[in-house]
Design an enzyme around this catalytic site. Structure first.
Site, mmCIF file in Angstrom:
data_model
loop_
_atom_site.group_PDB
_atom_site.id
_atom_site.type_symbol
_atom_site.label_atom_id
_atom_site.label_comp_id
_atom_site.label_asym_id
_atom_site.label_seq_id
_atom_site.Cartn_x
_atom_site.Cartn_y
_atom_site.Cartn_z
ATOM 1 N N ASP A 1 -9.709 -2.740 -6.771
ATOM 2 C CA ASP A 1 -9.247 -2.089 -5.546
ATOM 3 C C ASP A 1 -9.795 -0.659 -5.478
ATOM 4 O OD1 ASP A 1 -7.898 -1.020 -3.394
ATOM 5 O OD2 ASP A 1 -5.905 -1.651 -4.047
ATOM 6 N N SER B 1 0.842 -1.197 0.000
ATOM 7 C CA SER B 1 0.000 0.000 0.000
ATOM 8 C C SER B 1 0.883 1.256 0.000
ATOM 9 C CB SER B 1 -0.953 -0.029 1.200
ATOM 10 O OG SER B 1 -1.921 0.976 1.111
ATOM 11 N N HIS C 1 -8.168 -4.452 -1.698
ATOM 12 C CA HIS C 1 -6.950 -3.767 -1.250
ATOM 13 C C HIS C 1 -6.263 -4.614 -0.192
ATOM 14 C CE1 HIS C 1 -4.318 -0.317 -0.774
ATOM 15 N NE2 HIS C 1 -4.446 -0.413 0.533
#
Length: 350
Positions: A285, A159, A314
Site C-alpha cells: 500500500d 483509511s 489501498h
C-alpha cells in the site's frame, strides 16, 4: 487454489479452441504462436501461484485472539489470490472503484458517521475534522449506544476513518461501549504516508488529486474560515502535507504540522486498545508503507490482530479473474463481524 486452477484450465482450453478454429494460416496457424502463448500462460501461472498468491501474515498479541480468528474467521488464514491481471498496488487502488459492483444494500441497524462538511452543503460551525480529534466520533458512539444499549455494537473504519477509529480506541481504552472493531488500509504513521505519497509517481496518481478534493471540500464553506485561516494560501497547496500545514493543523490549534502528524498517527496508541480489533493492511500500500506498520506493538496487545497481505493496494484487495462482485476486504469484514456477533463471548472465556 482449486478454483483458480480450474479457471486457468478453462481459460487455456478456450484459448486453444479459439486459435484452432479462428486462426488458420500464418504465424499462429503454424502452431508456433499457439505454443508461445500457451508457454507464456503456463509460465505466468507458475509465477503467479509461487510469488503472488500467498497467505496473509496474521500478527496477534495473544493465542486466544489468534485461535478465535482461525476458528470463526478463516478467511484471514486462507491464501489470497489477487486479480491475476491486476495485482500491483497502484492498479488495484485505481481500478477498484470502477470494477467492483455497487449492489443495493438493505440495512437493519447501521449508522454511517460522516465527518463535518462531507455529507452535505451545510457547515454550521467553522470547524471540519482531522484524524487526531475524536470528539465527534465519541459523541456518535455514545448516542447510538444510549438508543440501543443491549445491541451488539461494532465499528469499522476505512483509511482515514480507520485512523480516527484507532485513535479513539487508543484514547478511551476498554471503557468504550463498542464490542469490537475492524479497520482497513489504515495509515499508521502519517510522516511515512506523506513521504510515500510525495514520490513523483504517487504524487501524480494520488496526492495531487486528493489535495484538490480537500481544497474543494473546504472551499464550499470558505466564508466560515476566512477570518481564521488564509484561504488563498490553502488553495495554492500542491500536496496533502501542504494542505495540512496551511489548514488542518491551524484549524485544530497545533503549533506545527509535525505536532499534528505525531498526534494523528495511530501507531503509538495501539498498545492502549482495550477491545478486539482486526486491522487489514496490504504491505504494498503506497498510502501506508510496510515499514511503518506497527508489528512489534501489535504483538504486545492481546486485543489486536494485524492481517497483512502481500498485495492489495489501498482499499483494493481485488481477487479472482474478474473481481466484480466482492473483494477480499469485503469477505474479511463479513466474517469478522459475524464471528464477533455470534461467537464473541468465547474471547472472554479464553
Amino acid at each position: 487454489m482449486q478454483r483458480l486452477a480450474m479457471d486457468l484450465r478453462v481459460l487455456s482450453r478456450e484459448l486453444s479452441l479459439y486459435l484452432e478454429h479462428q486462426v488458420q494460416v500464418g504465424f499462429f496457424g503454424s502452431g508456433v504462436g499457439l505454443s508461445l502463448i500457451l508457454g507464456f500462460s503456463v509460465a505466468y501461472a507458475c509465477y503467479y501461484l509461487s510469488s503472488i498468491a500467498k497467505k496473509p501474515q496474521l500478527v496477534t498479541g495473544g493465542e486466544s485472539f489468534s485461535r478465535f480468528l482461525q476458528d470463526h474467521c478463516p478467511v484471514v488464514t486462507e491464501t489470497y489470490y489477487p486479480t491475476v491481471w491486476c495485482w500491483e498496488s497502484r492498479g488495484q487502488t485505481l481500478l477498484r472503484p470502477f470494477i467492483t459492483s455497487k449492489p443495493p444494500v438493505q440495512y437493519r441497524k447501521c449508522v454511517v458517521f460522516n465527518n463535518r462538511g462531507m455529507a452535505g452543503e451545510n457547515l454550521l460551525t467553522p470547524r471540519t475534522y482531522c484524524c487526531a480529534n475524536t470528539e465527534d466520533l465519541e459523541t456518535v458512539i455514545h448516542h447510538v449506544h444510549s438508543l440501543y444499549p443491549s445491541a451488539p455494537f461494532l465499528a469499522a473504519g476505512v483509511s482515514m476513518g480507520g485512523m480516527l477509529l484507532l485513535n479513539y480506541l487508543g484514547k478511551i481504552g476498554p471503557k468504550t461501549p463498542l464490542k469490537a472493531a475492524a479497520t482497513f488500509s489504515v495509515g499508521w504513521n502519517i510522516f511515512a504516508c506523506s513521504e510515500s505519497l510525495e514520490k513523483p509517481l504517487n504524487w501524480l496518481l494520488f496526492n495531487y488529486y486528493l489535495t484538490t478534493c480537500l481544497q474543494s471540500s473546504v472551499n464550499k464553506h470558505r466564508h466560515m474560515f476566512v477570518k481564521l485561516i488564509d484561504m488563498d494560501h490553502v488553495m495554492k497547496a500542491k500536496s496533502i502535507r501542504e494542505f495540512d500545514k496551511r489548514f488542518t493543523s491551524v484549524m485544530f490549534g497545533y503549533q506545527t504540522n509535525d505536532d499534528y502528524y505525531t498526534d494523528a498517527s495511530p501507531y503509538h496508541r495501539l498498545k492502549s486498545v482495550g477491545i478486539p480489533v482486526l486491522c487489514l493492511n496490504s504491505v504494498d500500500d503506497v498510502f501506508s508503507p510496510s515499514h511503518a506498520i506497527p508489528i512489534e506493538t501489535a504483538k504486545q496487545n492481546p486485543n489486536v490482530a494485524l492481517v497483512l497481505t502481500s498485495y492489495g493496494g489501498h482499499i483494493g484487495f481485488l481477487e479472482g479473474i474478474w473481481p466484480r462482485q466482492s473483494t477480499y476486504m469485503n469477505r474479511v469484514f463479513k466474517q469478522f463481524v459475524q464471528a464477533m456477533i455470534e461467537h464473541g463471548h468465547e474471547l472472554s472465556n479464553m
